[in-house]
Design a protein around this motif. Structure first.
Motif, PDB file in Angstrom:
ATOM      1  N   GLN A  82       2.657  -1.189   4.218  1.00 33.51           N
ATOM      2  CA  GLN A  82       2.643   0.229   4.586  1.00 33.51           C
ATOM      3  C   GLN A  82       3.507   1.034   3.610  1.00 33.51           C
ATOM      4  O   GLN A  82       3.144   2.137   3.199  1.00 33.51           O
ATOM      5  CB  GLN A  82       3.140   0.411   6.025  1.00 33.51           C
ATOM      6  N   TYR A  83       4.652   0.453   3.224  1.00 35.05           N
ATOM      7  CA  TYR A  83       5.507   1.141   2.253  1.00 35.05           C
ATOM      8  C   TYR A  83       4.791   1.289   0.902  1.00 35.05           C
ATOM      9  O   TYR A  83       4.910   2.321   0.232  1.00 35.05           O
ATOM     10  CB  TYR A  83       6.813   0.369   2.052  1.00 35.05           C
ATOM     11  N   ALA A  84       4.063   0.265   0.500  1.00 30.22           N
ATOM     12  CA  ALA A  84       3.328   0.325  -0.771  1.00 30.22           C
ATOM     13  C   ALA A  84       2.230   1.380  -0.711  1.00 30.22           C
ATOM     14  O   ALA A  84       1.988   2.105  -1.683  1.00 30.22           O
ATOM     15  CB  ALA A  84       2.736  -1.040  -1.098  1.00 30.22           C
ATOM     16  N   ALA A  85       1.569   1.482   0.435  1.00 31.00           N
ATOM     17  CA  ALA A  85       0.524   2.496   0.610  1.00 31.00           C
ATOM     18  C   ALA A  85       1.115   3.896   0.483  1.00 31.00           C
ATOM     19  O   ALA A  85       0.531   4.781  -0.168  1.00 31.00           O
ATOM     20  CB  ALA A  85      -0.143   2.322   1.973  1.00 31.00           C
ATOM     21  N   ILE A  89       0.412   7.061  -2.282  1.00 32.08           N
ATOM     22  CA  ILE A  89       0.199   8.493  -2.009  1.00 32.08           C
ATOM     23  C   ILE A  89       1.170   9.325  -2.836  1.00 32.08           C
ATOM     24  O   ILE A  89       0.794  10.332  -3.435  1.00 32.08           O
ATOM     25  CB  ILE A  89       0.387   8.822  -0.517  1.00 32.08           C
ATOM     26  N   GLU A  90       2.434   8.899  -2.884  1.00 32.78           N
ATOM     27  CA  GLU A  90       3.438   9.629  -3.661  1.00 32.78           C
ATOM     28  C   GLU A  90       3.037   9.709  -5.129  1.00 32.78           C
ATOM     29  O   GLU A  90       3.165  10.762  -5.765  1.00 32.78           O
ATOM     30  CB  GLU A  90       4.800   8.943  -3.515  1.00 32.78           C
ATOM     31  N   LYS A  91       2.532   8.610  -5.648  1.00 32.21           N
ATOM     32  CA  LYS A  91       2.125   8.565  -7.055  1.00 32.21           C
ATOM     33  C   LYS A  91       0.963   9.521  -7.321  1.00 32.21           C
ATOM     34  O   LYS A  91       0.844  10.065  -8.423  1.00 32.21           O
ATOM     35  CB  LYS A  91       1.723   7.123  -7.413  1.00 32.21           C
ATOM     36  N   MET A  92       0.115   9.739  -6.314  1.00 30.41           N
ATOM     37  CA  MET A  92      -1.077  10.576  -6.480  1.00 30.41           C
ATOM     38  C   MET A  92      -0.976  11.874  -5.680  1.00 30.41           C
ATOM     39  O   MET A  92      -1.996  12.499  -5.351  1.00 30.41           O
ATOM     40  CB  MET A  92      -2.311   9.778  -6.082  1.00 30.41           C
ATOM     41  N   PHE A 124       4.598  14.584   2.342  1.00 27.08           N
ATOM     42  CA  PHE A 124       3.176  14.865   2.149  1.00 27.08           C
ATOM     43  C   PHE A 124       2.655  15.972   3.056  1.00 27.08           C
ATOM     44  O   PHE A 124       1.939  16.853   2.600  1.00 27.08           O
ATOM     45  CB  PHE A 124       2.356  13.586   2.344  1.00 27.08           C
ATOM     46  N   VAL A 125       3.018  15.937   4.323  1.00 33.08           N
ATOM     47  CA  VAL A 125       2.598  17.013   5.218  1.00 33.08           C
ATOM     48  C   VAL A 125       3.233  18.323   4.769  1.00 33.08           C
ATOM     49  O   VAL A 125       2.559  19.359   4.683  1.00 33.08           O
ATOM     50  CB  VAL A 125       2.964  16.697   6.681  1.00 33.08           C
ATOM     51  N   GLY A 126       4.510  18.282   4.461  1.00 40.11           N
ATOM     52  CA  GLY A 126       5.185  19.477   3.957  1.00 40.11           C
ATOM     53  C   GLY A 126       4.528  20.014   2.697  1.00 40.11           C
ATOM     54  O   GLY A 126       4.377  21.230   2.520  1.00 40.11           O
ATOM     55  N   HIS A 127       4.115  19.130   1.821  1.00 39.96           N
ATOM     56  CA  HIS A 127       3.413  19.506   0.589  1.00 39.96           C
ATOM     57  C   HIS A 127       2.132  20.270   0.911  1.00 39.96           C
ATOM     58  O   HIS A 127       1.836  21.311   0.297  1.00 39.96           O
ATOM     59  CB  HIS A 127       3.102  18.238  -0.219  1.00 39.96           C
TER      60      HIS A 127
END
Length: 227
Positions: A82-85, A89-92, A124-127
């Motif tokens: 889950q951390y890798a997933a 997302i952070e990377k993309m 991500f939600v904040g983004h």
């Protein structure tokens, strides 16, 4: 695409993680999260290095397939996946759009605990909320009314890093909706959100806390750094 890189394959992460499985560490890591999830036993610094290695070795997925690839990792049993997933997302992140609210919501409500939710909501939600503030406010109010406490917590925390860009009316409105909650993770989120915003606008937070009945935990957390 960099010709020296392989086509993205999530099995690359699986191979790297499995090669570093440590049963001795897995037990205490599982216990730290109240035995909710199994672990491979890979500590954070090594896990992050292995993920970086994956990004160096493999080209990133096509933007339209971000969440397809995220789910291939997120649904695996051990928590490190889950951390890798989330790292993918952070990377993309620049490719994540307001159309991805449902995907983020599904992640929040799957394998839910504070560690995953607190990574997804502020980052991500904040983004997404910043991409379209009107639509974002409407969506966060809907999330705030959800019967899922982790979705509620995400609505409370999505502006955590906004500082001067914080929509104070939205923040206080959502907090008021949950101020009487008996849920520990909601009370804690309220205190955390207020404490963080107090670094930007202490007088507004102090005034809000004085004017609104909050649970003792929320109030204590909110005023933690006030003298």
């Amino acid at each position: 695409m960099n010709a020296l890189k392989k086509v993205w394959d999530h099995h690359g992460i699986i191979e790297k993680f499995e090669a570093n499985r440590n049963e001795e560490l897995a037990g205490p890591m599982k216990a730290y999260l109240k035995n909710h999830f199994p672990f491979l036993g890979i500590k954070s610094p090594l896990r992050k290095e292995l993920v970086k290695e994956q990004f160096r070795e493999y080209a990133l997925p096509e933007p339209g397939r971000v969440f397809d690839e995220v789910w291939k990792l997120y649904t695996l049993p051990e928590r490190e996946y889950q951390y890798a997933a989330i790292a993918l997302i952070e990377k993309m992140k620049k490719h994540v759009t307001t159309e991805d609210y449902p995907s983020l919501l599904q992640l929040i409500e799957t394998k839910s605990w504070w560690d995953s939710v607190d990574s997804i909501a502020p980052h991500f939600v904040g983004h997404l909320v910043k991409l379209d503030r009107g639509y974002g406010e409407k969506t966060m109010m809907e999330w705030s009314l959800s019967n899922n406490i982790w979705t509620n917590r995400s609505a409370i925390l999505h502006q955590l890093k906004f500082k001067h860009e914080t929509d104070i009316d939205l923040l206080f409105n959502i907090i008021e909706q949950h101020s009487s909650s008996k849920e520990f993770f909601i009370q804690k989120a309220i205190g955390w959100a207020l404490r963080e915003y107090a670094k930007t606008d202490p007088s507004s937070v102090k005034s809000f806390v004085e004017r609104h009945p909050l649970k003792p935990l929320s109030k204590r957390e909110a005023l933690k750094h006030f003298k």
